[in-house]
Design a protein around this motif. Structure first.
Motif, PDB file in Angstrom:
ATOM      1  N   PHE A 224     -36.937 -32.693 -23.061  1.00 23.80           N
ATOM      2  CA  PHE A 224     -35.880 -32.796 -22.124  1.00 23.80           C
ATOM      3  C   PHE A 224     -36.296 -33.710 -21.026  1.00 23.80           C
ATOM      4  N   VAL A 225     -37.439 -33.320 -20.250  1.00 23.34           N
ATOM      5  CA  VAL A 225     -37.945 -34.151 -19.243  1.00 23.34           C
ATOM      6  C   VAL A 225     -38.390 -35.727 -19.764  1.00 23.34           C
TER       7      VAL A 225
ATOM      8  N   ASP B  60     -38.161 -41.906 -24.714  1.00 19.26           N
ATOM      9  CA  ASP B  60     -37.674 -41.340 -25.974  1.00 19.26           C
ATOM     10  C   ASP B  60     -38.281 -40.968 -27.097  1.00 19.26           C
TER      11      ASP B  60
ATOM     12  N   ARG C  68     -37.276 -37.431 -22.280  1.00 20.30           N
ATOM     13  CA  ARG C  68     -35.870 -38.108 -22.485  1.00 20.30           C
ATOM     14  C   ARG C  68     -35.433 -38.561 -21.344  1.00 20.30           C
ATOM     15  N   ALA C  69     -35.273 -37.632 -20.071  1.00 18.63           N
ATOM     16  CA  ALA C  69     -34.742 -38.060 -18.992  1.00 18.63           C
ATOM     17  C   ALA C  69     -35.489 -39.184 -18.048  1.00 18.63           C
ATOM     18  N   ARG C  70     -36.663 -39.059 -18.475  1.00 19.61           N
ATOM     19  CA  ARG C  70     -37.562 -40.585 -17.737  1.00 19.61           C
ATOM     20  C   ARG C  70     -37.683 -41.752 -18.589  1.00 19.61           C
TER      21      ARG C  70
ATOM     22  N   GLN D 223     -30.144 -35.440 -26.112  1.00 18.18           N
ATOM     23  CA  GLN D 223     -30.237 -35.060 -24.942  1.00 18.18           C
ATOM     24  C   GLN D 223     -29.380 -33.799 -24.530  1.00 18.18           C
TER      25      GLN D 223
ATOM     26  N   ARG E  18     -28.828 -41.090 -28.463  1.00 13.76           N
ATOM     27  CA  ARG E  18     -29.595 -40.752 -27.300  1.00 13.76           C
ATOM     28  C   ARG E  18     -28.979 -39.690 -26.600  1.00 13.76           C
ATOM     29  N   LYS E  19     -27.782 -40.106 -26.071  1.00 13.32           N
ATOM     30  CA  LYS E  19     -27.110 -38.884 -25.218  1.00 13.32           C
ATOM     31  C   LYS E  19     -26.814 -37.600 -25.751  1.00 13.32           C
TER      32      LYS E  19
ATOM     33  N   ALA F 272     -30.636 -29.978 -24.033  1.00  9.45           N
ATOM     34  CA  ALA F 272     -30.393 -29.114 -22.945  1.00  9.45           C
ATOM     35  C   ALA F 272     -29.430 -27.776 -23.158  1.00  9.45           C
TER      36      ALA F 272
END
Ligand code: FES
Length: 306
Positions: free
Chosen positions: A146-147, A154, A149-151, A96, A92-93, A100
């Motif tokens: 990106f947004v 996934d 995933r940040a929320r 992301q 996941r990380k 970015a």
């Protein structure tokens, strides 16, 4: 006998010709409906991009070849990697971070592409505009990814990523057509090494060359730019390395070291006449140059500078 032959070669049903992707892109080259938007965008870019070091850097003059193609590797590489990582657990990380990084890389990629696009032929600009729309859409989809995933969404982030990759590949195909079929970014100067035999060649008489005024002369297959500057005679290939503009129709200026330069009449690329080096883009490739000498009878001879 003829009747029999006609029976043998009777025309059957026409084979179905499926459109090939390249046929669609070739029709895009002639899509005149895009020209209104292209004219406005191109004028706006040229107004914003003043001649100087920033513009030259965007074209890739310091590197000696266009900056845009290698920069596309950054977002393309990052986002291709995301597509693989998204299939694996526990990534996941990393996914992301790569989304970015791809977005960050897309900024200089877009800027260099826009600068190059503003100084292309119309057929190239039509393909380039759709290529840019495709890659911009892909970037927007990755920004959404990106947004999401940040929320913590996934699933939506992965879906947006795969949608972005699909559009990116389509845009990349158009970029390939632009670079390899339409030769945007390739040098358009004559291939002197393959067209001119080694050694000295008679060119013309020195007395027929006006002082300070470029003229065109032919050497076998190739057209040459010839400038007499007092006692010096400078010779370059005439077809500009950017897009083959006729340099002998260009303006003669001097650079900051007072060296004479020629400014291409088509898009303003500037070359030092002594050695063909690029002073200002959009050209990035050195203009092939020739050594010169004048024989006792006044004949100017040239040979390719190696
Ligand atoms: S053809 Fe474009 S600058 Fe010469």
């Amino acid at each position: 006998m003829y009747r029999r032959a006609s029976r043998i070669f009777r025309r059957g049903p026409r084979p179905q010709v499926r459109p090939h992707p390249v046929d669609l892109v070739e029709s895009l080259e002639h899509a005149e409906g895009l020209d209104g938007a292209i004219r406005k965008l191109s004028a706006a870019v040229q107004k914003a991009l003043h001649p100087g070091p920033v513009k030259d850097a965007l074209h890739g003059v310091p590197a000696g070849h266009p900056a845009h193609p290698p920069l596309t590797d950054v977002p393309m590489g990052c986002w291709m990697s995301v597509a693989v990582l998204d299939l694996l657990p526990g990534t996941r990380k990393a996914s992301q971070a790569l989304v970015a990084a791809g977005l960050a890389g897309a900024v200089p990629t877009a800027l260099t592409g826009i600068a190059d696009w503003s100084a292309l032929h119309r057929e190239q600009q039509r393909v380039g505009l759709v290529h840019a729309l495709g890659t911009a859409t892909a970037s927007a989809l990755y920004a959404g990814s990106f947004v999401a995933r940040a929320r913590g969404r996934d699933g939506a982030g992965r879906a947006l990523g795969y949608a972005g990759l699909t559009v990116l590949l389509a845009g990349g195909y158009l970029g390939g057509h632009l670079a390899f079929r339409q030769a945007a970014g390739a040098s358009h100067a004559d291939q002197v090494a393959h067209l001119v035999p080694l050694g000295w060649h008679d060119l013309c008489s020195a007395s027929e060359l006006p002082d300070g005024w470029p003229v065109q002369r032919r050497l076998g297959y190739i057209s040459l730019f010839v400038l007499r500057d007092g006692e010096d005679i400078h010779v370059l290939t005439d077809r500009c390395s950017h897009l083959a503009g006729p340099l002998h129709q260009g303006r003669i200026i001097t650079d900051e070291d007072s060296d004479p330069c020629v400014v291409c009449p088509w898009h303003g690329s500037t070359f030092r006449v002594s050695d063909g080096s690029v002073v200002h883009g959009p050209a990035t490739g050195r203009q092939p140059s020739f050594e010169t000498r004048v024989l006792e009878d006044g004949t100017v001879q040239v040979r390719p500078r190696t």
